[in-house]
Every structure is written in structure tokens, then in C-alpha cells.
Design a protein around this motif. Structure first.
Motif: not given
Length: 210
Positions: A13-24
Motif C-alpha cells: 500500500g501507499e506510505g512514506l516511500h510509495v505512491e501509485f497511480k493508475k494513469k497520468v
């Protein structure tokens, strides 16, 4: 980075060091996430990941990368060039992996409404940095001892922090009968001297004993 490693990151999951997106879809918003990571502890931005962490990939991922790279180059100041890679999922789908290091040029910022706005990472969110956070980030790059005189305002601050776990800038200014500017300077100096720690928040930062 392998598909197995990307899947593991996404499942955490998203956290201090990780961010995710489906698309820009909104590159100017994604740029804020990149700035926040570069200003904080670095991390990974993954494009092609569903909200639930499923690594589904994005069609024609090269187009998304082109759009995001253009936004990074034109919007982020000082210039920032994160490493990136494409991981194919199928013949038409892939995941873009941006690795953002903690930057030696921080604080990075973006111009919004002709104002410099910087961002920092707090848990799984990127929030706008206050003037105090901005100044602390800028001065922490240069490792040097910070000295201060332990006077009346510092005594009042320490007494307040024995009665409560943290304090805001406005609370300190009121307790010590200081202008906001002088209260700010005092708190910044104590953070740089490793006496206090700052906890960035969207409304008001918190200060606590380190």
C-alpha cells in the motif's frame, strides 16, 4: 525492478516511500508527489497500479511517461530528474517505475498562482510545506552545529512541553508573548539543534521534544 518486487510494493500500500497511480490523468498533481518524496526521504512512484494495489498495468504506458516527464521538466524547480523504467505486463500494458532519491537540491517547489509551493511526505500523503518546514529542509542540508541561548522564551517552551505532548507555532507565540516571526525563528533553531522535532500537518505543524 522485477514484477515480483513491484507487486510486493503495491501490496504494502501507499506510505512514506510509495505512491501509485493508475494513469497520468493530472500530471501537475503527480508532480507534487515527486516533489514531496524528493524533499523528504525519497521513494517510488508507480504508474499502472489500481487503487487496491493490483498491478494491472496501463495501456501505452510510454504516452503516460512522456506526459509526466514533460510536467517534471517544466514544473519542478530546481530541476529534478528521477530515474525511471518500464516494466511490461502484457504486449500492450506496462508499469512505469520512478525512483526518487532524497535530493541534495531540496527543497524543490512548484509555482502555483505565482507563488512558490513546496511539499513533503507525511505517512501516505503529500502535504504543502509551511514556511518553517521549508526553512528547516533548506538548512538541514548543511550539517553544522546550531547553538542557541537558553533564555526565558525557551524556558517557557520547555515548561509547556512538560504539560502537553506538543505545541503549535501560534500556541508558543501566545505563551511566550512573542511575535509570530520571533516564535518561528526560535522553533526553527531548536529543531535544527535537535532539541525539538517538527511534525508537518496540513493545518498547523506540531513541535515536540525530540
Amino acid at each position: 525492478m522485477t514484477l515480483q518486487e513491484v507487486t510486493r510494493l503495491a501490496k504494502m500500500g501507499e506510505g512514506l516511500h510509495v505512491e501509485f497511480k493508475k494513469k497520468v490523468a493530472h500530471p501537475e498533481k503527480i508532480v507534487r508527489e515527486i516533489i514531496a518524496m524528493a524533499n523528504t526521504e525519497g521513494g517510488y512512484l508507480l504508474i499502472g497500479i489500481d487503487d487496491d494495489g493490483t498491478v494491472s498495468g496501463q495501456k501505452y504506458i510510454e504516452e503516460d511517461i512522456f506526459i509526466l516527464d514533460k510536467a517534471i521538466k517544466s514544473l519542478i524547480k530546481p530541476n529534478l530528474q528521477p530515474e525511471k523504467a518500464i516494466l511490461p505486463i502484457t504486449a500492450k500494458k506496462g508499469v512505469a517505475i520512478y525512483q526518487i532519491e532524497k535530493s541534495n537540491l531540496r527543497p524543490h517547489f512548484i509555482l502555483e498562482d505565482n507563488k512558490k509551493k513546496s511539499y513533503v511526505r507525511v505517512e501516505d500523503r503529500s502535504i504543502q510545506a509551511s514556511k518553517e518546514v521549508w526553512e528547516i529542509i533548506k538548512r538541514q542540508k548543511h550539517e553544522q552545529d546550531v547553538f542557541f541561548n537558553y533564555g526565558e522564551k525557551e524556558t517557557l517552551l520547555m515548561k509547556a512541553l512538560t504539560d502537553q505532548p506538543n505545541i503549535t507555532l501560534n500556541q508558543f507565540a501566545q505563551i511566550a508573548n512573542l511575535s509570530r516571526y520571533m516564535a518561528s525563528r526560535t522553533l526553527i533553531k531548536l529543531v535544527l539543534a535537535n532539541v525539538l522535532k517538527i511534525v508537518p500537518r496540513e493545518m498547523e505543524d506540531l513541535y515536540a521534544l525530540k
